[in-house]
Design an enzyme around this catalytic site. Structure first.
Site, PDB file in Angstrom:
ATOM      1  N   ASN A 209       0.845  -1.194   0.000  1.00 63.79           N
ATOM      2  CA  ASN A 209       0.000   0.000   0.000  1.00 63.79           C
ATOM      3  C   ASN A 209       0.880   1.242   0.000  1.00 63.79           C
ATOM      4  OD1 ASN A 209       0.550   0.775   2.874  1.00 63.79           O
ATOM      5  ND2 ASN A 209      -0.478  -1.175   3.263  1.00 63.79           N
ATOM      6  N   ASP A 279      -4.488  -6.363   4.922  1.00 63.41           N
ATOM      7  CA  ASP A 279      -5.591  -7.177   5.439  1.00 63.41           C
ATOM      8  C   ASP A 279      -5.629  -8.555   4.775  1.00 63.41           C
ATOM      9  OD1 ASP A 279      -6.565  -5.176   7.143  1.00 63.41           O
ATOM     10  OD2 ASP A 279      -7.635  -4.218   5.499  1.00 63.41           O
ATOM     11  N   LYS A 289       9.047 -17.134 -10.620  1.00 61.38           N
ATOM     12  CA  LYS A 289       8.291 -16.040 -11.219  1.00 61.38           C
ATOM     13  C   LYS A 289       7.141 -16.576 -12.063  1.00 61.38           C
ATOM     14  CE  LYS A 289       8.641 -12.185 -14.435  1.00 61.38           C
ATOM     15  NZ  LYS A 289       9.497 -11.453 -15.397  1.00 61.38           N
ATOM     16  N   LYS A 337     -14.210   0.535  15.348  1.00 57.77           N
ATOM     17  CA  LYS A 337     -12.927  -0.139  15.546  1.00 57.77           C
ATOM     18  C   LYS A 337     -12.436   0.018  16.980  1.00 57.77           C
ATOM     19  CE  LYS A 337      -8.448  -0.481  13.158  1.00 57.77           C
ATOM     20  NZ  LYS A 337      -7.631   0.064  12.047  1.00 57.77           N
TER      21      LYS A 337
END
Length: 402
Positions: A209, A279, A289, A337
């Site tokens: 990310n 996540d 590969k 949360k």
């Protein structure tokens, strides 16, 4: 906080020098002993006699003017000071310090001092935003220099924008605030996670990310500066932790971060999970590969372990803080949360907002504690946001102990 402190005031050459005479006067009135170093350029705006009259101490302008033959003046001044401040700090003096250049009394002394050094920049708005100036300020901040940001307004050059020297009273307030916070976390053991994780697909590809780790690293630096013993668990990032009180543990995957955070958790007082942990991860990791094929392909994902939930289940006396980076209804999600994972507080930010979120140097966040008290922190550098978040955490810990 500044009464009886020995303060070394460095004055570099800019029109804002006229404001600094008021700063010298206010510091003296507060009971500080002030000694002034002026650059040659600064003396073009205000004479040394002005500062001598206000501080009742000699003013230093020349490295080779040794007033006492038994002492080397710039080393003696560097050792004498409890606190040093440069105001106004021009782009020139900032560049000198960032590159270790010592060619006058001010730069030589500032490079030699071990005192807390505060820098109050003042310059044209475009100079303040120049990449070289920004890079120099970042470098000094990494080394532990403390910046007092300039204000917005009308500048002497005729421009309107950021670059105006902060008002003398605000400079004093910032210094007092920092001095008051100095070592207020001494004895605290702090665990912080930062950055992204990488979840491998094959030897050359991975999921990740946009987290840069800057917020987590800023929290680690801010806690260490306040005396805490900090353990920083860092995902794969390109930034360094500068403070010697930070123990850094590098990890790559969510699984690695899960195990390290759990191993480090038991003896900590404050735990802040600022990392943006994946996540999901590929269910199958190829040892070779993957070759390109005709048409589409499918990668099956599986859930990674929920680090924050696990820590919430284990929590005893730790003050546990999570982060929630959202784009839709961030406050509602953050509250959910907070309760679901048994947190003491959560830091929520809407990463779609200008000036907030991943990769940038600023942030905008909302701090919510377990009593659902909400504190909005307006846009500021991530270092300043980190300082404010630690203030919130320490206040909540204090309230809980009463």
């Amino acid at each position: 906080m500044l009464n009886q402190k020995k303060i070394l005031l460095g004055v570099s050459g800019g029109i804002a020098v006229y404001k600094v005479s008021a700063l010298a006067s206010k510091l003296t009135q507060l009971g500080a002993e002030v000694k002034v170093i002026m650059t040659e350029s600064a003396t073009e705006f205000v004479t040394p006699l002005t500062f001598q009259a206000l501080t009742r101490n000699p003013v230093y302008t020349d490295t080779f003017d040794e007033k006492n033959p038994k002492k080397i003046a710039h080393i003696d001044l560097a050792d004498w000071a409890d606190i040093a401040i440069i105001a106004p700090a021009t782009a020139n003096i900032i560049a000198k310090l960032a590159h270790g250049q010592a060619d006058d009394m001010l730069s030589t002394t500032m490079l030699a001092t071990q005192a807390d050094v505060y820098i109050a920049p003042a310059m044209n708005v475009h100079m303040y935003g120049h990449p070289a100036v920004i890079q120099n300020m970042k470098q000094l901040e990494k080394w532990g220099y403390h910046f007092i940001e300039p204000g917005d307004g009308y500048l002497a050059c005729g421009y309107v924008g950021k670059g105006r020297l902060e008002e003398p009273q605000e400079i004093i307030t910032a210094m007092e605030r920092h001095q008051q916070k100095a070592l207020d976390m001494q004895g605290q053991k702090v665990l912080i996670s930062a950055g992204p994780t990488k979840e491998m697909i094959d030897p050359v590809r991975f999921f990740t990310n946009r987290s840069s780790g800057k917020m987590g690293f800023a929290l680690a630096e801010a806690a260490a500066e306040r005396g805490a013993d900090v353990t920083l668990v860092a995902g794969p990032v390109t930034i360094d932790a500068q403070h010697p009180a930070i123990t850094r543990i590098d990890v790559v995957s969510a699984e690695e971060m899960y195990h390290v955070m759990n191993d480090q958790f038991a003896d900590k007082d404050i735990v802040i999970k600022a990392a943006a942990v994946a996540d999901y991860r590929p269910k199958e990791v190829h040892t070779s590969k993957m070759k390109k094929q005709e048409g589409d392909d499918v990668i099956t994902l599986e859930r990674t372990k929920d680090i924050l939930k696990k820590l919430g289940e284990r929590k005893e006396n730790q003050f546990l803080v999570g982060f929630a980076a959202e784009t839709d209804t961030p406050i509602e999600y953050g509250l959910g949360k907070l309760k679901k994972k048994n947190l003491d507080a959560i830091v929520v930010n809407d990463v779609s907002r200008q000036g907030a979120g991943f990769e940038g140097d600023t942030n905008i966040v909302t701090y919510i504690n377990k009593k659902e008290s909400v504190t909005d922190l307006q846009q500021a550098t991530k270092k300043e946001i980190a300082v404010q978040l630690l203030d919130c955490i320490l206040q909540d810990m204090k309230d809980d102990s009463i």
